[in-house]
Scaffold this motif. Structure first.
Motif, PDB file in Angstrom:
ATOM      1  N   ASN A  30      17.824  66.343  46.066  1.00  0.00           N
ATOM      2  CA  ASN A  30      16.409  66.127  46.579  1.00  0.00           C
ATOM      3  C   ASN A  30      15.936  64.833  45.711  1.00  0.00           C
ATOM      4  O   ASN A  30      14.897  64.318  46.478  1.00  0.00           O
ATOM      5  CB  ASN A  30      15.643  67.185  46.227  1.00  0.00           C
ATOM      6  N   THR A  38      13.058  56.226  54.666  1.00  0.00           N
ATOM      7  CA  THR A  38      14.032  57.434  54.483  1.00  0.00           C
ATOM      8  C   THR A  38      13.372  58.520  54.044  1.00  0.00           C
ATOM      9  O   THR A  38      13.796  59.837  54.373  1.00  0.00           O
ATOM     10  CB  THR A  38      15.169  56.800  53.537  1.00  0.00           C
ATOM     11  N   ILE A  41      11.934  60.472  57.001  1.00  0.00           N
ATOM     12  CA  ILE A  41      12.671  61.003  57.800  1.00  0.00           C
ATOM     13  C   ILE A  41      13.114  62.347  57.144  1.00  0.00           C
ATOM     14  O   ILE A  41      13.471  63.385  57.777  1.00  0.00           O
ATOM     15  CB  ILE A  41      13.952  60.185  57.939  1.00  0.00           C
ATOM     16  N   LEU A  42      13.700  62.132  55.729  1.00  0.00           N
ATOM     17  CA  LEU A  42      14.152  63.389  55.150  1.00  0.00           C
ATOM     18  C   LEU A  42      13.107  64.693  54.892  1.00  0.00           C
ATOM     19  O   LEU A  42      13.463  65.636  54.993  1.00  0.00           O
ATOM     20  CB  LEU A  42      14.467  63.095  53.606  1.00  0.00           C
ATOM     21  N   LYS A  43      11.853  64.431  54.823  1.00  0.00           N
ATOM     22  CA  LYS A  43      10.696  65.102  54.902  1.00  0.00           C
ATOM     23  C   LYS A  43      10.711  65.879  56.112  1.00  0.00           C
ATOM     24  O   LYS A  43      10.531  67.302  56.203  1.00  0.00           O
ATOM     25  CB  LYS A  43       9.544  64.503  54.363  1.00  0.00           C
ATOM     26  N   ALA A  44      10.761  64.987  57.119  1.00  0.00           N
ATOM     27  CA  ALA A  44      10.805  65.717  58.357  1.00  0.00           C
ATOM     28  C   ALA A  44      11.948  66.574  58.668  1.00  0.00           C
ATOM     29  O   ALA A  44      12.021  67.719  59.764  1.00  0.00           O
ATOM     30  CB  ALA A  44      10.667  64.799  59.582  1.00  0.00           C
ATOM     31  N   GLU A  45      13.230  66.235  58.205  1.00  0.00           N
ATOM     32  CA  GLU A  45      14.289  67.171  58.319  1.00  0.00           C
ATOM     33  C   GLU A  45      14.082  68.256  57.608  1.00  0.00           C
ATOM     34  O   GLU A  45      15.229  69.135  57.451  1.00  0.00           O
ATOM     35  CB  GLU A  45      15.549  66.273  57.643  1.00  0.00           C
ATOM     36  N   GLY A  46      13.477  68.331  56.566  1.00  0.00           N
ATOM     37  CA  GLY A  46      13.071  69.621  55.953  1.00  0.00           C
ATOM     38  C   GLY A  46      13.355  69.565  54.261  1.00  0.00           C
ATOM     39  O   GLY A  46      13.216  70.515  53.624  1.00  0.00           O
ATOM     40  N   VAL A  47      13.339  68.371  53.814  1.00  0.00           N
ATOM     41  CA  VAL A  47      13.595  68.221  52.369  1.00  0.00           C
ATOM     42  C   VAL A  47      12.326  68.826  51.671  1.00  0.00           C
ATOM     43  O   VAL A  47      11.395  68.730  51.951  1.00  0.00           O
ATOM     44  CB  VAL A  47      13.748  66.931  51.830  1.00  0.00           C
TER      45      VAL A  47
END
Length: 123
Positions: A30, A38, A41-47
């Protein structure tokens, strides 16, 4: 994650992969510096902020799995990390804060011994 925390986590993973080659343990990356794109994108992917550094995917009679947060001796949990700890322990997972290699070894060995794993999930 600081460089000191990273070195500690690397040593812990090296040890556990040697001692317990069939144990599923993995890092949840994380932290770290990322550019805005980036990060988005990571937040949108569920981070999710606050998720622990490591997860042991092994259920015991008392827990669904084990989350481990790696910190230096002086490191402090962020508010999001404390909130994550509270949430997962309510759901029947074990959560440990690890500050040394020796402590990591004890955490793993204790968790994997069902008779010693007496920490009950919250009711």
């Amino acid at each position: 994650m600081s460089n000191q925390e990273s070195r500690l986590q690397q040593a812990c993973i090296k040890w556990v992969r040697y001692q317990y080659p069939d144990l599923i343990i993995y890092a949840i990356p994380n932290g770290g510096k990322r550019n805005a794109v980036t990060g988005a994108i990571l937040k949108a992917e569920g981070v999710l902020a606050g998720v622990a550094d490591l997860f042991v995917a092994k259920a015991t009679p008392h827990h669904h799995g084990l989350y481990i947060e790696v910190k230096t001796a002086k490191g402090r949990q962020a508010d999001s990390q404390r909130a994550f700890e509270e949430a997962v322990t309510r759901e029947g997972y074990r959560y440990e804060l690890c500050r040394s290699f020796e402590q990591f070894v004890t955490i793993i060995r204790t968790y994997l011994q069902p008779t010693a794993n007496s920490q009950q999930p919250p009711q």
